[in-house]
Enzyme design. Structure first.
Site, short mmCIF file in Angstrom:
data_model
loop_
_atom_site.label_atom_id
_atom_site.label_comp_id
_atom_site.label_asym_id
_atom_site.label_seq_id
_atom_site.Cartn_x
_atom_site.Cartn_y
_atom_site.Cartn_z
N TYR A 1 -1.92 -0.68 10.48
CA TYR A 1 -2.00 -1.04 9.05
C TYR A 1 -0.68 -0.68 8.36
O TYR A 1 -0.11 -1.49 7.63
CB TYR A 1 -3.17 -0.29 8.41
CG TYR A 1 -3.43 -0.59 6.96
CD1 TYR A 1 -4.15 -1.73 6.57
CD2 TYR A 1 -2.98 0.27 5.95
CE1 TYR A 1 -4.39 -2.00 5.22
CE2 TYR A 1 -3.23 0.01 4.61
CZ TYR A 1 -3.93 -1.12 4.25
OH TYR A 1 -4.18 -1.38 2.91
N SER B 1 0.86 -1.19 0.00
CA SER B 1 0.00 0.00 0.00
C SER B 1 0.89 1.24 0.00
O SER B 1 2.07 1.15 0.36
CB SER B 1 -0.85 -0.02 1.27
OG SER B 1 -1.49 1.20 1.48
N1 LIG Z 1 -8.87 -0.49 -1.18
C1 LIG Z 1 -7.84 0.30 -0.97
O1 LIG Z 1 -7.97 1.54 -0.88
C2 LIG Z 1 -6.45 -0.27 -0.86
C3 LIG Z 1 -5.35 0.59 -0.96
C4 LIG Z 1 -4.07 0.06 -0.83
C5 LIG Z 1 -3.90 -1.29 -0.66
N2 LIG Z 1 -4.98 -2.10 -0.57
C6 LIG Z 1 -4.76 -3.53 -0.33
O2 LIG Z 1 -5.34 -4.26 -1.40
C7 LIG Z 1 -5.69 -5.56 -0.94
C8 LIG Z 1 -7.10 -5.89 -1.38
O3 LIG Z 1 -7.99 -5.01 -0.72
P1 LIG Z 1 -9.43 -4.62 -1.31
O4 LIG Z 1 -9.45 -3.17 -1.46
O5 LIG Z 1 -9.76 -5.47 -2.46
O6 LIG Z 1 -10.34 -4.96 -0.04
P2 LIG Z 1 -11.51 -6.04 0.16
O7 LIG Z 1 -11.94 -5.88 1.57
O8 LIG Z 1 -12.53 -5.89 -0.91
O9 LIG Z 1 -10.78 -7.43 -0.07
C9 LIG Z 1 -10.01 -8.06 0.91
C10 LIG Z 1 -10.30 -9.55 0.84
O10 LIG Z 1 -9.46 -10.21 1.80
C11 LIG Z 1 -10.23 -11.19 2.45
N3 LIG Z 1 -9.69 -11.51 3.76
C12 LIG Z 1 -9.68 -10.75 4.88
N4 LIG Z 1 -9.15 -11.42 5.91
C13 LIG Z 1 -8.78 -12.62 5.43
C14 LIG Z 1 -8.17 -13.77 6.02
N5 LIG Z 1 -7.85 -13.80 7.31
N6 LIG Z 1 -7.94 -14.84 5.23
C15 LIG Z 1 -8.29 -14.85 3.92
N7 LIG Z 1 -8.88 -13.80 3.32
C16 LIG Z 1 -9.12 -12.70 4.07
C17 LIG Z 1 -11.63 -10.58 2.57
O11 LIG Z 1 -12.63 -11.56 2.81
C18 LIG Z 1 -11.75 -9.89 1.22
O12 LIG Z 1 -12.33 -10.74 0.26
C19 LIG Z 1 -5.51 -5.54 0.59
O13 LIG Z 1 -4.28 -6.14 0.92
C20 LIG Z 1 -5.46 -4.06 0.90
O14 LIG Z 1 -4.75 -3.79 2.09
C21 LIG Z 1 -6.25 -1.63 -0.67
#
Ligand SMILES: NC(=O)c1ccc[n+]([C@@H]2O[C@H](COP(=O)([O-])OP(=O)(O)OC[C@H]3O[C@@H](n4cnc5c(N)ncnc54)[C@H](O)[C@@H]3O)[C@@H](O)[C@H]2O)c1
Length: 309
Positions: free
Chosen positions: A190, A177
Site C-alpha cells: 500500500y 495517504s
Molecule cells: N480510510 C482511510 O483511513 C484512508 C487514509 C488515507 C488514504 N485513504 C485513501 O482514500 C481513498 C478513499 O478511501 P475510503 O476510505 O473512502 O475507502 P472506501 O473503501 O470506502 O472507498 C474506496 C472506493 O474505491 C472503490 N474501488 C476499489 N477498487 C476499485 C476499482 N478497481 N475500480 C474502481 N473503484 C474501485 C471501492 O468500491 C470504494 O467505493 C483511497 O484511495 C484510500 O487509499 C484512506
C-alpha cells in the site's frame, strides 16, 4: 559583458519574484485564500461508491458541479449518484468502471467524453488495501494494489489531461495517504503504491508548470486513518497528535484544499512535523520516536473494509 548583464537581470527578476511570493504567502496566512467557483465544472471522482468518494460527490453536488462518478461497485455508485441528485447536483452520471483495467479506463473515458464532455477536475480517489505483511501478501494482491492505487492514475491522466492542456484549465487531485509519505509496518505494498501516486502527481505538476500551463492545478492529499471502514481495526496510540479522522472533517479539508488550489494537504497537521523530523533527525532518534509513539503497531488490529452484502 553581455552574459553577466543578463545574469544580473535574471538574478534581479528571481529576487523580485521571491519577495513577491513571500509577501503573497504571508498575506494568505493571515487572510484565507479566495475559493474558486466550481459551478458547471465537470468533476470525475473515482471510487465514488462509498467512503470519501461519496462524501466528495455530495459536497461538489452542493457547489453546482457536474458529476461523473466511477466505481467498480455498480450499486454503491448508483446510490451515490441518486444521493448527489437529491443534494442538488446540476447533472450526475454513474459509470461502472474497474480502474485497475487500463482498457476499461480508456473505454469508459471515451464514453464520458462523448456523453458528458471534457473532465476539468479529476479526483483519483479509488483505493484498496491488503493489510498484509510483505512476505505474507500474495503477488496478485500486491499487483492489484498498484493497479488501483497508482496505475489507474496514469490511465486517467492519459485520458483527460490532453484536453486540460489544450484549454490550459483543469485540476488534478491525487488521494494519496500518510502512507505515501512515511513507510508503515504491515503496509509495504500500500505504501509503495501511495508513494508512487504521490511522486507521479508531483512530477506531472512540475511538468505542466515547466510548460507554463499555469491553468492546470494539482492537489495531493495525504491523510492519516479516516473512519470509513477501509482501515477498520487499526489504532493510533497518540490520538492527540495523530487522531483517527472523521470522514466529514477529512472531506471538508479536501474540498477546501481543492477550492484554494493548494498543492499539498496533509491531515492531521502533525504529519507536516513528522515528515520534517524524518528528514532531519538521526535515524536512531527517529526510530526511537516512532516506537515511543506506537507507530510500529498501528496495523496490528487490521480487519479492513467489511464486505457489503
Ligand atoms: N480510510 C482511510 O483511513 C484512508 C487514509 C488515507 C488514504 N485513504 C485513501 O482514500 C481513498 C478513499 O478511501 P475510503 O476510505 O473512502 O475507502 P472506501 O473503501 O470506502 O472507498 C474506496 C472506493 O474505491 C472503490 N474501488 C476499489 N477498487 C476499485 C476499482 N478497481 N475500480 C474502481 N473503484 C474501485 C471501492 O468500491 C470504494 O467505493 C483511497 O484511495 C484510500 O487509499 C484512506
Amino acid at each position: 559583458m553581455a552574459p553577466s548583464l543578463s545574469s544580473a537581470k535574471e538574478l534581479l527578476r528571481f529576487l523580485g519574484k521571491s519577495v513577491f511570493t513571500v509577501l503573497e504567502t504571508m498575506v494568505f496566512t493571515l487572510i484565507p485564500k479566495p475559493r474558486k467557483n466550481v459551478a458547471g465544472e465537470i468533476i470525475l471522482i473515482t471510487g465514488a461508491g462509498s467512503g470519501l468518494g461519496r462524501l466528495l460527490a455530495l459536497k461538489f453536488a452542493r457547489l453546482g458541479a457536474v458529476l461523473v462518478l466511477w466505481d467498480i461497485n455498480k450499486e454503491g455508485n448508483e446510490e451515490t449518484c441518486k444521493m448527489a441528485q437529491d443534494a442538488g447536483a446540476v447533472r450526475a452520471y454513474a459509470y461502472t468502471c474497474d480502474c485497475s483495467r487500463k482498457e476499461e479506463v480508456y473505454r469508459v473515458a471515451d464514453q464520458v467524453k462523448k456523453e458528458v464532455g471534457d473532465i476539468s477536475i479529476l479526483i483519483n480517489n479509488a483505493g484498496i488495501v491488503t493489510g498484509k505483511k510483505f512476505l505474507d501478501c500474495p503477488d496478485e494482491l500486491m499487483e492489484k494494489s498498484f493497479d488501483v492505487n497508482f496505475k489507474a492514475h496514469l490511465w486517467t491522466y492519459k485520458a483527460f489531461l490532453p484536453a486540460m492542456i489544450a484549454n490550459d484549465h483543469g485540476h488534478l487531485v491525487c488521494i494519496s495517504s500518510s502512507a505515501g509519505l512515511i513507510g508503515v509496518n504491515g503496509l509495504a505494498d500500500y505504501c509503495a503504491s501511495k508513494f508512487a501516486a504521490f511522486g507521479f502527481a508531483e512530477s506531472v505538476f512540475i511538468e505542466t508548470f515547466a510548460q507554463n500551463k499555469r491553468g492546470i492545478k494539482t492537489t495531493i492529499v495525504c491523510p492519516f486513518f479516516i473512519k470509513t471502514g477501509m482501515f477498520e481495526g487499526c489504532t493510533t496510540s497518540c490520538p492527540s497528535l495523530l487522531p483517527i479522522l472523521e470522514p466529514e472533517y477529512a472531506v471538508r479539508k479536501i474540498v477546501d484544499a481543492i477550492l484554494q488550489e493548494k498543492l499539498y494537504l496533509y491531515m492531521p497537521r502533525f504529519l507536516y512535523i513528522m515528515v520534517f523530523l524524518k528528514s532531519v533527525l538521526p535515524l536512531k532518534m527517529a526510530l526511537l520516536l516512532a516506537e515511543y509513539m506506537g507507530t510500529f503497531k498501528v496495523m496490528d488490529g487490521f480487519l479492513g473494509q467489511k464486505k457489503k452484502d
